[in-house]
Design a protein around this motif. Structure first.
Motif, PDB file in Angstrom:
ATOM      1  N   ARG A  99     -37.204  20.014 -22.228  1.00 22.04           N
ATOM      2  CA  ARG A  99     -36.150  19.807 -21.235  1.00 22.04           C
ATOM      3  C   ARG A  99     -36.489  20.492 -19.919  1.00 22.04           C
ATOM      4  O   ARG A  99     -36.252  19.957 -18.838  1.00 22.04           O
ATOM      5  N   ALA A 100     -37.050  21.709 -20.003  1.00 25.04           N
ATOM      6  CA  ALA A 100     -37.452  22.400 -18.785  1.00 25.04           C
ATOM      7  C   ALA A 100     -38.558  21.637 -18.065  1.00 25.04           C
ATOM      8  O   ALA A 100     -38.562  21.550 -16.826  1.00 25.04           O
ATOM      9  N   HIS A 101     -39.476  21.061 -18.820  1.00 27.29           N
ATOM     10  CA  HIS A 101     -40.538  20.274 -18.186  1.00 27.29           C
ATOM     11  C   HIS A 101     -39.979  19.014 -17.543  1.00 27.29           C
ATOM     12  O   HIS A 101     -40.454  18.577 -16.492  1.00 27.29           O
ATOM     13  N   SER A 102     -38.977  18.415 -18.162  1.00 25.11           N
ATOM     14  CA  SER A 102     -38.334  17.242 -17.562  1.00 25.11           C
ATOM     15  C   SER A 102     -37.672  17.609 -16.242  1.00 25.11           C
ATOM     16  O   SER A 102     -37.741  16.857 -15.261  1.00 25.11           O
ATOM     17  N   TYR A 103     -37.031  18.773 -16.198  1.00 23.87           N
ATOM     18  CA  TYR A 103     -36.407  19.215 -14.946  1.00 23.87           C
ATOM     19  C   TYR A 103     -37.463  19.524 -13.891  1.00 23.87           C
ATOM     20  O   TYR A 103     -37.261  19.259 -12.701  1.00 23.87           O
ATOM     21  N   LEU A 104     -38.597  20.065 -14.311  1.00 29.95           N
ATOM     22  CA  LEU A 104     -39.692  20.330 -13.376  1.00 29.95           C
ATOM     23  C   LEU A 104     -40.211  19.030 -12.766  1.00 29.95           C
ATOM     24  O   LEU A 104     -40.430  18.939 -11.549  1.00 29.95           O
ATOM     25  N   ARG A 105     -40.396  18.008 -13.601  1.00 27.85           N
ATOM     26  CA  ARG A 105     -40.862  16.718 -13.077  1.00 27.85           C
ATOM     27  C   ARG A 105     -39.801  16.053 -12.201  1.00 27.85           C
ATOM     28  O   ARG A 105     -40.127  15.336 -11.254  1.00 27.85           O
ATOM     29  N   LEU A 106     -38.526  16.300 -12.528  1.00 27.98           N
ATOM     30  CA  LEU A 106     -37.442  15.771 -11.693  1.00 27.98           C
ATOM     31  C   LEU A 106     -37.508  16.354 -10.287  1.00 27.98           C
ATOM     32  O   LEU A 106     -37.368  15.629  -9.294  1.00 27.98           O
ATOM     33  N   ARG A 107     -37.715  17.641 -10.179  1.00 28.68           N
ATOM     34  CA  ARG A 107     -37.818  18.264  -8.860  1.00 28.68           C
ATOM     35  C   ARG A 107     -39.046  17.759  -8.099  1.00 28.68           C
ATOM     36  O   ARG A 107     -39.000  17.591  -6.878  1.00 28.68           O
ATOM     37  N   ARG A 108     -40.116  17.507  -8.795  1.00 29.61           N
ATOM     38  CA  ARG A 108     -41.308  16.991  -8.125  1.00 29.61           C
ATOM     39  C   ARG A 108     -41.070  15.581  -7.596  1.00 29.61           C
ATOM     40  O   ARG A 108     -41.505  15.240  -6.496  1.00 29.61           O
ATOM     41  N   ARG A 109     -40.387  14.749  -8.378  1.00 30.27           N
ATOM     42  CA  ARG A 109     -40.063  13.403  -7.894  1.00 30.27           C
ATOM     43  C   ARG A 109     -39.150  13.475  -6.684  1.00 30.27           C
ATOM     44  O   ARG A 109     -39.300  12.699  -5.733  1.00 30.27           O
ATOM     45  N   ALA A 237     -18.615  17.500  -6.533  1.00 33.73           N
ATOM     46  CA  ALA A 237     -18.080  16.183  -6.874  1.00 33.73           C
ATOM     47  C   ALA A 237     -18.881  15.537  -7.991  1.00 33.73           C
ATOM     48  O   ALA A 237     -18.317  14.873  -8.869  1.00 33.73           O
ATOM     49  N   TRP A 238     -20.199  15.733  -7.988  1.00 33.67           N
ATOM     50  CA  TRP A 238     -21.028  15.152  -9.052  1.00 33.67           C
ATOM     51  C   TRP A 238     -20.694  15.794 -10.406  1.00 33.67           C
ATOM     52  O   TRP A 238     -20.607  15.101 -11.424  1.00 33.67           O
ATOM     53  N   ARG A 239     -20.487  17.091 -10.423  1.00 33.77           N
ATOM     54  CA  ARG A 239     -20.176  17.759 -11.695  1.00 33.77           C
ATOM     55  C   ARG A 239     -18.826  17.323 -12.244  1.00 33.77           C
ATOM     56  O   ARG A 239     -18.661  17.229 -13.461  1.00 33.77           O
ATOM     57  N   HIS A 240     -17.879  17.043 -11.379  1.00 36.10           N
ATOM     58  CA  HIS A 240     -16.544  16.684 -11.857  1.00 36.10           C
ATOM     59  C   HIS A 240     -16.410  15.193 -12.138  1.00 36.10           C
ATOM     60  O   HIS A 240     -15.737  14.803 -13.085  1.00 36.10           O
ATOM     61  N   GLN A 241     -17.031  14.363 -11.330  1.00 35.84           N
ATOM     62  CA  GLN A 241     -16.940  12.921 -11.560  1.00 35.84           C
ATOM     63  C   GLN A 241     -17.898  12.462 -12.644  1.00 35.84           C
ATOM     64  O   GLN A 241     -17.606  11.497 -13.351  1.00 35.84           O
ATOM     65  N   LEU A 244     -23.232   9.666 -13.976  1.00 33.83           N
ATOM     66  CA  LEU A 244     -24.147   9.381 -15.083  1.00 33.83           C
ATOM     67  C   LEU A 244     -23.866  10.354 -16.210  1.00 33.83           C
ATOM     68  O   LEU A 244     -23.819  11.565 -15.997  1.00 33.83           O
ATOM     69  N   GLN A 245     -23.720   9.823 -17.407  1.00 29.52           N
ATOM     70  CA  GLN A 245     -23.401  10.686 -18.531  1.00 29.52           C
ATOM     71  C   GLN A 245     -24.561  11.612 -18.858  1.00 29.52           C
ATOM     72  O   GLN A 245     -25.720  11.220 -18.837  1.00 29.52           O
ATOM     73  N   ARG A 246     -24.222  12.854 -19.162  1.00 29.51           N
ATOM     74  CA  ARG A 246     -25.190  13.860 -19.588  1.00 29.51           C
ATOM     75  C   ARG A 246     -26.291  14.064 -18.549  1.00 29.51           C
ATOM     76  O   ARG A 246     -27.455  14.260 -18.883  1.00 29.51           O
ATOM     77  N   GLN A 247     -25.917  13.971 -17.284  1.00 30.87           N
ATOM     78  CA  GLN A 247     -26.869  14.175 -16.193  1.00 30.87           C
ATOM     79  C   GLN A 247     -26.301  15.176 -15.181  1.00 30.87           C
ATOM     80  O   GLN A 247     -26.476  15.020 -13.980  1.00 30.87           O
ATOM     81  N   GLY A 248     -25.623  16.207 -15.687  1.00 31.00           N
ATOM     82  CA  GLY A 248     -25.035  17.187 -14.789  1.00 31.00           C
ATOM     83  C   GLY A 248     -26.070  18.007 -14.040  1.00 31.00           C
ATOM     84  O   GLY A 248     -25.788  18.538 -12.960  1.00 31.00           O
ATOM     85  N   PHE A 249     -27.288  18.131 -14.602  1.00 27.57           N
ATOM     86  CA  PHE A 249     -28.321  18.926 -13.930  1.00 27.57           C
ATOM     87  C   PHE A 249     -28.830  18.262 -12.658  1.00 27.57           C
ATOM     88  O   PHE A 249     -29.591  18.871 -11.908  1.00 27.57           O
ATOM     89  N   LEU A 250     -28.400  17.026 -12.394  1.00 24.27           N
ATOM     90  CA  LEU A 250     -28.800  16.364 -11.161  1.00 24.27           C
ATOM     91  C   LEU A 250     -28.058  16.912  -9.941  1.00 24.27           C
ATOM     92  O   LEU A 250     -28.508  16.704  -8.810  1.00 24.27           O
ATOM     93  N   ALA A 251     -26.949  17.609 -10.155  1.00 22.84           N
ATOM     94  CA  ALA A 251     -26.122  18.055  -9.031  1.00 22.84           C
ATOM     95  C   ALA A 251     -26.888  18.945  -8.056  1.00 22.84           C
ATOM     96  O   ALA A 251     -26.867  18.693  -6.841  1.00 22.84           O
ATOM     97  N   PRO A 252     -27.607  20.010  -8.490  1.00 25.39           N
ATOM     98  CA  PRO A 252     -28.355  20.811  -7.513  1.00 25.39           C
ATOM     99  C   PRO A 252     -29.471  20.041  -6.829  1.00 25.39           C
ATOM    100  O   PRO A 252     -29.755  20.273  -5.648  1.00 25.39           O
ATOM    101  N   VAL A 253     -30.108  19.119  -7.553  1.00 21.46           N
ATOM    102  CA  VAL A 253     -31.194  18.330  -6.949  1.00 21.46           C
ATOM    103  C   VAL A 253     -30.633  17.398  -5.875  1.00 21.46           C
ATOM    104  O   VAL A 253     -31.230  17.242  -4.799  1.00 21.46           O
ATOM    105  N   LEU A 254     -29.489  16.783  -6.139  1.00 20.49           N
ATOM    106  CA  LEU A 254     -28.873  15.912  -5.140  1.00 20.49           C
ATOM    107  C   LEU A 254     -28.407  16.714  -3.923  1.00 20.49           C
ATOM    108  O   LEU A 254     -28.506  16.235  -2.788  1.00 20.49           O
ATOM    109  N   ALA A 255     -27.911  17.928  -4.153  1.00 19.13           N
ATOM    110  CA  ALA A 255     -27.543  18.788  -3.025  1.00 19.13           C
ATOM    111  C   ALA A 255     -28.765  19.146  -2.188  1.00 19.13           C
ATOM    112  O   ALA A 255     -28.705  19.165  -0.952  1.00 19.13           O
TER     113      ALA A 255
END
Length: 389
Positions: A99-109, A237-241, A244-255
């Protein structure tokens, strides 16, 4: 739900009226917002022309990924993440490490993409590793009739004048048929992957398209705020709305992408979880939206301060390594090791041997030559790893 309403709503409670930025609230947040914004601006300006920018960003991405799992009460060691990313695991990867590696690749993308495109619904889906519904129309595989392949095969547009027999026609027909079959197979795989969801984990009635559209509508509303404040309100707003289901970790990346789109952070992405880890907040729940906003601003300032300290340490380490490499022979691998130490968050003997294309024994000799300039971070006698900053 509008952005102001989502910014003010609290978990498991009905949404109160819109977030009020009146004189009293503005007077309370103006100080923390100025401090956080100044720290972000100072960090971004220092990284723009820094010779160690690549090493700082690599370290920030890896530490942010570990901190993101720490925020979920999971422990991922930095050396395990770096070695797993290099494909040199010393043990079987755990679920948390993956999961940590997935988040690392997410930040790179996110760092490599266009923030304007990634903040659209289609871009958010691609950022999350999913494809938007509908066939792809941009690539040659998505075109009907195989016209894209014909253009690639004959860029001049004059046709195969020298071959007018039936062989070229048969070859073109077979090529078009193969391309159509590949496009159909890709479309089928996309439909199967989109529909293969466990009803025990995902809500089948979740309107992701509508929620994504509603969240994207808040981008225009966020533009009326200062960049940092708008980014934090979008993340909330992303965390509360939860579009995408089970994608709360996207909030800091979108910010972070929103700050880059507004031109506030050009040379780096926001490190939110790293600031949260450094701040070590109390376990009490913040009851008011204003307290939550002030806490988020403090987290941003702490993350920027941690990144600035890392940049200063790496700059000093670069000067130390330059003195160590001074006067060495032209065939010495020590300057190459110095560059690797500045680029990678940490190194091990197999990693040094692979990157520099030398034997493990030669890599051990190089590590011993640097001596106390390196810091061993594993505390083990086997599978050791070192870092310089």
């Amino acid at each position: 739900m509008s952005l102001k309403t989502a910014a003010a709503c609290i978990d498991n409670a009905p949404p109160p009226p819109a977030f009020d930025l009146g004189p009293q609230a503005l007077a309370e947040i103006i100080g923390p917002m100025s401090a956080a914004d100044d720290a972000l601006a100072r960090l971004d300006e220092r990284l723009r022309k820094s010779p160690v920018r690549g090493g700082v960003l690599a370290r920030l991405d890896a530490r942010e990924a570990c901190a993101a799992l720490w925020a979920e009460a999971e422990l991922v060691q930095l050396e395990d993440l770096v070695l797993h990313d290099a494909g040199m695991d010393v043990r079987s990867p755990s679920h948390e490490l993956v999961r940590a590696h997935s988040y690392l690749r997410l930040r790179r993308r996110a760092a490599e993409g266009d923030p304007k495109a990634l903040l659209r619904p289609e871009g958010i889906l691609r950022l999350a590793g999913r494809s938007a519904s509908g066939p792809a129309a941009d690539g040659p595989a998505g075109r009907a009739g195989g016209s894209g392949e014909a253009e690639d095969a004959d860029p001049d547009g004059r046709g195969f004048d020298g071959d007018r027999d039936g062989d070229s026609d048969e070859f073109a027909a077979e090529q078009a048929g193969a391309s159509a079959a590949a496009a159909a197979a890709q479309s089928l795989l996309l439909r199967l992957s989109a529909g293969a969801r466990d009803s025990l984990v995902y809500d089948e009635d979740w309107d992701e398209a509508g929620r994504l559209k509603a969240w994207s509508a808040g981008l225009t509303e966020a533009d009326a705020f200062p960049p940092l404040l708008g980014a934090l309100l979008l993340a909330r707003a992303w965390r509360h709305q939860q579009p995408l289901q089970r994608q709360g970790f996207l909030a800091p990346v979108l910010a972070a992408l929103y700050l880059r789109r507004r031109g506030r952070t050009v040379a780096h992405l926001l490190v939110f979880h790293l600031g949260l880890r450094r701040l070590k907040p109390a376990l009490r729940r913040l009851r008011t939206p204003l307290d939550d906003l002030q806490h988020s601003l403090a987290i941003v300032a702490a993350g920027a301060g941690e990144a600035l300290a890392l940049h200063d340490r790496l700059t000093l380490a670069r000067e130390l390594l330059a003195r160590k490499c001074k006067g060495k022979r032209g065939s010495s691998n020590l300057p190459a090791l110095a560059e690797l130490l500045l680029e990678a968050p940490l190194v091990s003997v197999p990693l040094i041997a692979q990157r520099l294309k030398i034997s493990p024994q030669a890599a051990q000799l190089l590590v011993a030559e640097l001596g106390s300039s390196l810091r061993e971070i594993t505390g083990r006698k086997r599978y050791r790893a070192w870092t310089i900053g």
